[in-house]
Design an enzyme around this catalytic site. Structure first.
Site, PDB file in Angstrom:
ATOM      1  N   GLY A  48      52.663  57.933 -60.328  1.00 49.11           N
ATOM      2  CA  GLY A  48      52.984  59.250 -59.772  1.00 49.11           C
ATOM      3  C   GLY A  48      54.413  59.469 -59.318  1.00 49.11           C
ATOM      4  N   GLU A 101      57.299  56.717 -52.841  1.00 49.32           N
ATOM      5  CA  GLU A 101      55.913  57.097 -53.169  1.00 49.32           C
ATOM      6  C   GLU A 101      55.828  58.608 -53.357  1.00 49.32           C
ATOM      7  OE1 GLU A 101      53.297  56.500 -54.395  1.00 49.32           O
ATOM      8  OE2 GLU A 101      51.605  56.105 -53.057  1.00 49.32           O
ATOM      9  N   ASP A 102      54.986  59.045 -54.284  1.00 51.76           N
ATOM     10  CA  ASP A 102      54.859  60.487 -54.537  1.00 51.76           C
ATOM     11  C   ASP A 102      54.152  61.211 -53.399  1.00 51.76           C
ATOM     12  OD1 ASP A 102      52.407  59.299 -55.064  1.00 51.76           O
ATOM     13  OD2 ASP A 102      52.101  60.227 -57.015  1.00 51.76           O
ATOM     14  N   ASP A 105      47.947  60.331 -49.243  1.00 53.00           N
ATOM     15  CA  ASP A 105      46.748  61.151 -49.064  1.00 53.00           C
ATOM     16  C   ASP A 105      45.834  60.454 -48.042  1.00 53.00           C
ATOM     17  OD1 ASP A 105      44.419  62.616 -49.448  1.00 53.00           O
ATOM     18  OD2 ASP A 105      44.315  62.342 -51.584  1.00 53.00           O
ATOM     19  N   GLY A 107      45.894  57.384 -47.510  1.00 54.44           N
ATOM     20  CA  GLY A 107      46.720  56.303 -46.957  1.00 54.44           C
ATOM     21  C   GLY A 107      46.298  54.934 -47.465  1.00 54.44           C
ATOM     22  N   THR A 109      46.228  53.508 -50.481  1.00 57.22           N
ATOM     23  CA  THR A 109      47.137  52.835 -51.415  1.00 57.22           C
ATOM     24  C   THR A 109      48.314  52.210 -50.665  1.00 57.22           C
ATOM     25  OG1 THR A 109      46.558  54.485 -53.077  1.00 57.22           O
ATOM     26  CG2 THR A 109      48.501  53.150 -53.528  1.00 57.22           C
ATOM     27  N   LYS A 133      49.767  64.255 -46.841  1.00 57.04           N
ATOM     28  CA  LYS A 133      48.643  65.106 -46.402  1.00 57.04           C
ATOM     29  C   LYS A 133      48.072  64.489 -45.132  1.00 57.04           C
ATOM     30  CE  LYS A 133      46.921  65.748 -51.167  1.00 57.04           C
ATOM     31  NZ  LYS A 133      45.745  65.495 -52.041  1.00 57.04           N
ATOM     32  N   ASP A 161      49.341  64.121 -61.350  1.00 58.76           N
ATOM     33  CA  ASP A 161      48.483  64.554 -62.454  1.00 58.76           C
ATOM     34  C   ASP A 161      47.109  64.991 -61.990  1.00 58.76           C
ATOM     35  OD1 ASP A 161      47.729  61.821 -61.747  1.00 58.76           O
ATOM     36  OD2 ASP A 161      46.431  61.921 -63.501  1.00 58.76           O
ATOM     37  N   ARG A 167      51.757  65.887 -65.239  1.00 58.21           N
ATOM     38  CA  ARG A 167      52.859  65.172 -64.564  1.00 58.21           C
ATOM     39  C   ARG A 167      54.221  65.765 -64.924  1.00 58.21           C
ATOM     40  NH1 ARG A 167      50.710  60.386 -62.370  1.00 58.21           N
ATOM     41  NH2 ARG A 167      49.080  59.406 -63.586  1.00 58.21           N
TER      42      ARG A 167
HETATM   43  P1  IMP Z   1      45.848  57.583 -51.269  1.00 61.46           P
HETATM   44  O1  IMP Z   1      45.568  56.137 -51.536  1.00 61.46           O
HETATM   45  O2  IMP Z   1      44.556  58.350 -51.029  1.00 61.46           O
HETATM   46  O3  IMP Z   1      46.852  57.812 -50.166  1.00 61.46           O
HETATM   47  O4  IMP Z   1      46.381  58.222 -52.601  1.00 61.46           O
HETATM   48  C1  IMP Z   1      47.593  57.875 -53.113  1.00 61.46           C
HETATM   49  C2  IMP Z   1      47.741  58.224 -54.576  1.00 61.46           C
HETATM   50  O5  IMP Z   1      46.753  59.128 -55.060  1.00 61.46           O
HETATM   51  C3  IMP Z   1      49.046  58.937 -54.760  1.00 61.46           C
HETATM   52  O6  IMP Z   1      50.078  58.002 -54.985  1.00 61.46           O
HETATM   53  C4  IMP Z   1      48.795  59.835 -55.954  1.00 61.46           C
HETATM   54  O7  IMP Z   1      49.106  59.161 -57.150  1.00 61.46           O
HETATM   55  C5  IMP Z   1      47.321  60.127 -55.878  1.00 61.46           C
HETATM   56  N1  IMP Z   1      47.123  61.456 -55.244  1.00 61.46           N
HETATM   57  C6  IMP Z   1      46.858  61.733 -53.966  1.00 61.46           C
HETATM   58  N2  IMP Z   1      46.741  63.057 -53.751  1.00 61.46           N
HETATM   59  C7  IMP Z   1      46.936  63.634 -54.958  1.00 61.46           C
HETATM   60  C8  IMP Z   1      46.967  65.016 -55.398  1.00 61.46           C
HETATM   61  O8  IMP Z   1      46.791  65.986 -54.629  1.00 61.46           O
HETATM   62  N3  IMP Z   1      47.213  65.202 -56.720  1.00 61.46           N
HETATM   63  C9  IMP Z   1      47.421  64.189 -57.613  1.00 61.46           C
HETATM   64  N4  IMP Z   1      47.407  62.898 -57.231  1.00 61.46           N
HETATM   65  C10 IMP Z   1      47.174  62.621 -55.916  1.00 61.46           C
END
Ligand code: IMP
Length: 177
Positions: A48, A101-102, A105, A107, A109, A133, A161, A167
């Protein structure tokens, strides 16, 4: 505001290409002010962050080292809670690390990645997230530099994506409810 269809869903423009450019160049300036004399290594979180990192890194004035790792937890429009990881190169030992990091969300990852990176004994770890977020957080992650905070909404474009698609879009689009 223009709408766009990605696979079976309709999205509407949320953060324009121009605003993305301002956010990214201002983030790069702030980070470089802090790190220019510290010889940091930038780590790009694939997939991402590839668009964000490409613009961010090219806004920096000096030459730096860059590494790429691939972590993923998302499937379709949801986080799976299961983080798939790739190996972190040994060169991070004793170095200042700046993670690009993109979006943060849930957290999950970043929580897993930071823990794995800490085991490699870097001198310091700094997290730069283009988007965050905060209301979607399941684990607490400290972010040092944030481009923009958004609500708990699904977004595509600028590297992000929906099920592998979107993307390449130069702006960020949000899912139309
Ligand atoms: P987390 O582990 O839930 O914080 O998610 C992290 C990863 O999920 C990010 O690095 C994104 O690649 C993907 N991601 C989280 N939210 C979105 C979104 O709204 N659209 C697309 N990809 C997302």
């Amino acid at each position: 505001m223009s709408d766009i269809t990605v696979k079976d869903k309709v999205f509407t423009e949320f953060i324009s290409k121009k605003e993305m450019n301002l956010i990214v160049t201002s983030l790069a300036k702030k980070v470089e002010t802090v790190f220019k004399d510290k010889n940091p290594i930038f780590i790009v979180m694939l997939n991402g962050a590839f668009v964000f990192a490409s613009d961010f890194l090219r806004s920096l004035e000096r030459p730096y080292e860059t590494l790429f790792v691939r972590y993923s937890s998302y499937s379709g429009m949801q986080t799976t809670g299961n983080v798939v990881t790739s190996e972190i190169p040994e060169v991070v030992k004793g170095r200042h690390i700046v993670i690009l990091e993109d979006i943060v969300d849930s957290g999950l990852t970043m929580d897993v990645f930071k823990k794995n990176l800490t085991k490699m004994r870097p001198e310091s770890i700094t997290l730069v997230a283009l988007l965050s977020k905060p209301s979607a957080r399941k684990v607490n992650v400290s972010i040092d530099f944030i481009g923009k905070e958004i609500g708990d909404k699904f977004v595509v474009g600028y590297g992000l994506d929906y099920d592998g698609v979107g993307r390449n879009l130069p702006a960020i689009y949000v899912l139309k409810e």
